[in-house]
Scaffold this active site. Structure first.
Site, short mmCIF file in Angstrom:
data_model
loop_
_atom_site.label_atom_id
_atom_site.label_comp_id
_atom_site.label_asym_id
_atom_site.label_seq_id
_atom_site.Cartn_x
_atom_site.Cartn_y
_atom_site.Cartn_z
N GLY A 131 4.94 -4.09 10.17
CA GLY A 131 3.79 -4.25 9.27
C GLY A 131 4.27 -4.67 7.90
O GLY A 131 4.51 -5.85 7.64
N THR A 158 -7.18 -10.86 12.17
CA THR A 158 -8.57 -11.26 11.92
C THR A 158 -8.87 -12.52 12.77
O THR A 158 -8.10 -13.48 12.72
CB THR A 158 -8.77 -11.54 10.41
OG1 THR A 158 -8.40 -10.35 9.70
CG2 THR A 158 -10.21 -11.90 10.09
N ILE A 337 -23.04 7.89 -8.39
CA ILE A 337 -24.28 7.61 -9.14
C ILE A 337 -25.50 7.74 -8.22
O ILE A 337 -26.57 8.14 -8.65
CB ILE A 337 -24.19 6.22 -9.82
CG1 ILE A 337 -23.17 6.29 -10.96
CG2 ILE A 337 -25.56 5.75 -10.33
CD1 ILE A 337 -22.82 4.96 -11.61
N HIS A 338 -25.31 7.44 -6.94
CA HIS A 338 -26.41 7.57 -5.98
C HIS A 338 -26.59 9.03 -5.52
O HIS A 338 -27.52 9.31 -4.75
CB HIS A 338 -26.16 6.72 -4.73
CG HIS A 338 -26.42 5.25 -4.91
ND1 HIS A 338 -25.55 4.41 -5.57
CD2 HIS A 338 -27.45 4.46 -4.49
CE1 HIS A 338 -26.02 3.18 -5.55
NE2 HIS A 338 -27.17 3.18 -4.91
N GLY A 339 -25.69 9.93 -5.93
CA GLY A 339 -25.79 11.33 -5.47
C GLY A 339 -25.77 11.40 -3.95
O GLY A 339 -25.09 10.61 -3.29
N GLU A 363 -2.82 -7.87 3.69
CA GLU A 363 -1.95 -8.85 2.98
C GLU A 363 -0.96 -8.14 2.07
O GLU A 363 -0.60 -8.64 1.00
CB GLU A 363 -2.79 -9.90 2.25
CG GLU A 363 -3.64 -10.71 3.23
CD GLU A 363 -4.13 -12.03 2.69
OE1 GLU A 363 -3.48 -12.62 1.83
OE2 GLU A 363 -5.20 -12.48 3.18
C1 LIG Z 1 -8.94 -5.08 8.76
C2 LIG Z 1 -7.54 -5.62 8.77
C3 LIG Z 1 -7.34 -6.99 8.86
C4 LIG Z 1 -6.04 -7.50 8.93
N1 LIG Z 1 -5.86 -8.85 9.13
C5 LIG Z 1 -4.61 -9.32 9.34
C6 LIG Z 1 -4.40 -10.69 9.71
O1 LIG Z 1 -5.35 -11.48 9.83
N2 LIG Z 1 -3.12 -11.10 9.95
C7 LIG Z 1 -2.05 -10.28 9.84
O2 LIG Z 1 -0.93 -10.72 10.08
N3 LIG Z 1 -2.22 -8.96 9.50
C8 LIG Z 1 -3.46 -8.48 9.25
N4 LIG Z 1 -3.64 -7.15 8.92
C9 LIG Z 1 -2.48 -6.26 8.86
C10 LIG Z 1 -2.12 -5.80 7.46
O3 LIG Z 1 -1.59 -6.85 6.70
C11 LIG Z 1 -1.15 -4.61 7.62
O4 LIG Z 1 -1.91 -3.53 8.11
C12 LIG Z 1 -0.44 -4.25 6.34
O5 LIG Z 1 0.46 -5.25 5.96
C13 LIG Z 1 0.32 -2.91 6.45
O6 LIG Z 1 1.09 -2.84 7.60
P1 LIG Z 1 0.96 -1.55 8.55
O7 LIG Z 1 -0.47 -1.34 8.83
O8 LIG Z 1 1.88 -1.71 9.69
O9 LIG Z 1 1.44 -0.32 7.64
P2 LIG Z 1 2.94 0.19 7.41
O10 LIG Z 1 3.83 -0.92 7.03
O11 LIG Z 1 3.34 1.02 8.59
O12 LIG Z 1 2.75 1.12 6.15
C14 LIG Z 1 2.37 2.51 6.22
C15 LIG Z 1 2.50 3.09 4.82
O13 LIG Z 1 3.88 3.07 4.42
C16 LIG Z 1 4.00 2.40 3.18
N5 LIG Z 1 5.28 1.69 3.11
C17 LIG Z 1 5.81 0.87 4.05
N6 LIG Z 1 7.00 0.39 3.63
C18 LIG Z 1 7.20 0.90 2.39
C19 LIG Z 1 8.23 0.77 1.42
N7 LIG Z 1 9.30 0.01 1.61
N8 LIG Z 1 8.10 1.46 0.25
C20 LIG Z 1 7.01 2.22 0.02
N9 LIG Z 1 5.99 2.38 0.89
C21 LIG Z 1 6.09 1.73 2.07
C22 LIG Z 1 2.81 1.42 3.14
O14 LIG Z 1 2.52 1.04 1.80
C23 LIG Z 1 1.73 2.30 3.75
O15 LIG Z 1 1.21 3.17 2.79
C24 LIG Z 1 -4.92 -6.63 8.83
C25 LIG Z 1 -5.15 -5.25 8.72
C26 LIG Z 1 -6.42 -4.74 8.71
C27 LIG Z 1 -6.60 -3.24 8.64
#
Ligand SMILES: Cc1cc2nc3c(=O)[nH]c(=O)nc-3n(C[C@H](O)[C@H](O)[C@H](O)COP(=O)(O)OP(=O)(O)OC[C@H]3O[C@@H](n4cnc5c(N)ncnc54)[C@H](O)[C@@H]3O)c2cc1C
Length: 381
Positions: A131, A158, A337-339, A363
């Site tokens: 991710g 997406t 604000i909507h309570g 992103e």
């Molecule tokens: C509705 C939705 C639409 C999306 N659409 C797309 C899309 O079209 N294409 C696509 O490719 N992706 C898409 N995504 C994926 C999105 O980009 C990822 O969910 C996001 O980049 C985070 O990755 P993860 O969910 O694996 O979280 P993780 O990487 O597992 O993160 C978990 C937590 O750990 C923290 N963390 C991770 N590494 C570090 C670090 N080095 N230092 C500090 N904190 C850290 C993160 O900030 C987070 O709080 C979508 C996600 C959602 C929910």
């Protein structure tokens, strides 16, 4: 320095607002409740040029820039963030990746129908195990018979189900880590490329988020997007533009929540007067308006720099970080604000708040944006 939209941009903003209020607003809660992805909206968005705002007219686009594009995403998201994120993923991720790094024949074949809105685009970087650390992609592409065999999966994509064209990334040389990742274009219906689990989400429920699976999926070398090994680097550049659209998504959602709070504060009477006559409520409205404006200025700064051809890594991340965290705060205040009514589905505040949260995650999470901004600052110090 000019902080105002010009006449044409203002006119465009108003026409997108009118479109959103007439074509989207009446259906927002119905789509949200049913998690219905409104694919039926695509021809209407296309008819007014909103599926290809950023691309030259020779490719079927509107030939505009990031300032106009951010304005469009803000106005759509003011009414429904699900439509905002849908147009954003289609435009600044999938289509723009092909526009920036595709060959002329890939632009003719794939970008033109995307920009015209005849096709819908998806962009798949995220994987179940990859991710925030997107360079650790486990999907592989192995050379065979003049093409590539892809195996692996992507999640949270997406438009994974409805997309006609999907840009996705695979490791072509694991020893090279991020320098061994390559982009590819997949067409709907390609053997071995199929959508999978659709997510049941907290917010943006009318946007489609699902997985895609690659099982011995063969694509010819003509479907390779960009240089071999440059996929990750190119994806990061694409995200510099994409993050401006997430800032716009957050600003639009916050603006919608703010307007509903202003409205409600005039309707709701307590202690014999409208609640907007209490200074506590006025201060909330003042803070909300100020924060939205600050986020919008960061958004437009990044957009304007992008239009001038500048590198916007820091400006885009700052806009995305500030706007998304602002959006969650402002939407929470709108509920307050909507309570009690803000906690129900009779008013739009709860939906704006649910929708806003994605902006701090998609992103690149807020934590990742802070890492990028810090890296950019320290690099030049
Ligand atoms: C509705 C939705 C639409 C999306 N659409 C797309 C899309 O079209 N294409 C696509 O490719 N992706 C898409 N995504 C994926 C999105 O980009 C990822 O969910 C996001 O980049 C985070 O990755 P993860 O969910 O694996 O979280 P993780 O990487 O597992 O993160 C978990 C937590 O750990 C923290 N963390 C991770 N590494 C570090 C670090 N080095 N230092 C500090 N904190 C850290 C993160 O900030 C987070 O709080 C979508 C996600 C959602 C929910």
């Amino acid at each position: 320095m000019d902080f105002e939209l010009n006449d044409e941009q203002r006119q465009m903003k108003m026409s997108v607002r009118e479109f959103a209020e007439s074509e989207i607003a009446p259906h927002v809660m119905e789509w949200d409740e049913a998690q219905h992805f409104p694919i039926e909206l695509k021809p209407k968005l296309a008819a007014i040029g909103l599926m290809g705002v950023l691309f030259p007219e020779e490719y079927g686009g509107a030939g505009l820039g990031y300032v106009e594009y951010a304005t469009v995403i803000e106005e759509l998201s003011r009414v429904d963030g699900s439509v905002g994120i849908s147009v954003a993923a289609h435009t600044s991720l999938c289509s723009n990746h092909i526009y920036q790094f595709g060959t002329e024949s890939q632009k003719q074949k794939y970008l033109a129908p995307l920009a015209a809105g005849d096709h819908l685009g998806a962009w798949g970087l995220t994987e179940p195990g990859s991710g925030s650390d997107a360079s650790s992609t486990r999907t592989t592409a192995v050379r065979k018979d003049g093409g590539w065999v892809i195996n692996g999966s992507k999640n949270f994509i997406t438009h994974a189900i409805h997309a006609d064209t999907c840009v996705a990334f695979a490791s072509t040389d694991r020893t090279k880590l991020s320098k061994g990742i390559t982009g590819f274009i997949f067409e709907k219906g390609t053997k071995g490329f199929s959508p999978s689990k659709k997510e049941n989400k907290l917010g943006l429920r009318a946007s489609e988020t699902a997985s895609v699976v690659f099982e011995d999926c063969f694509v010819s070398d003509e479907n390779r997007l960009g240089e071999e090994g440059q996929g990750f680097v190119n994806a990061m550049e694409v995200l510099d533009g994409g993050r401006i659209s997430i800032a716009a998504l957050a600003v639009g959602i916050a603006q919608g929540a703010f307007e509903s709070a202003v409205r409600y504060s005039g309707e709701r009477q307590q202690f014999g007067k409208p609640i907007r006559e209490f200074q506590a409520i006025q201060f909330k409205l003042a803070d909300m308006a100020t924060q939205i404006d600050a986020a919008r200025l960061l958004m437009y700064r990044a957009a304007s720099l992008k239009d001038q051809g500048e590198r916007t890594t820091k400006a885009s991340s700052m806009a995305k970080l500030f706007a998304s965290e602002m959006g969650v705060r402002v939407c929470e205040e709108a509920i307050q604000i909507h309570g009690g009514y803000g906690y129900t589905k009779d008013y739009p505040a709860e939906k704006y708040w649910r929708d806003s949260k994605l902006c701090t995650i998609g992103e690149g999470t807020s934590e990742i944006q802070r890492m990028i901004i810090a890296r950019e600052i320290l690099k030049s110090s």
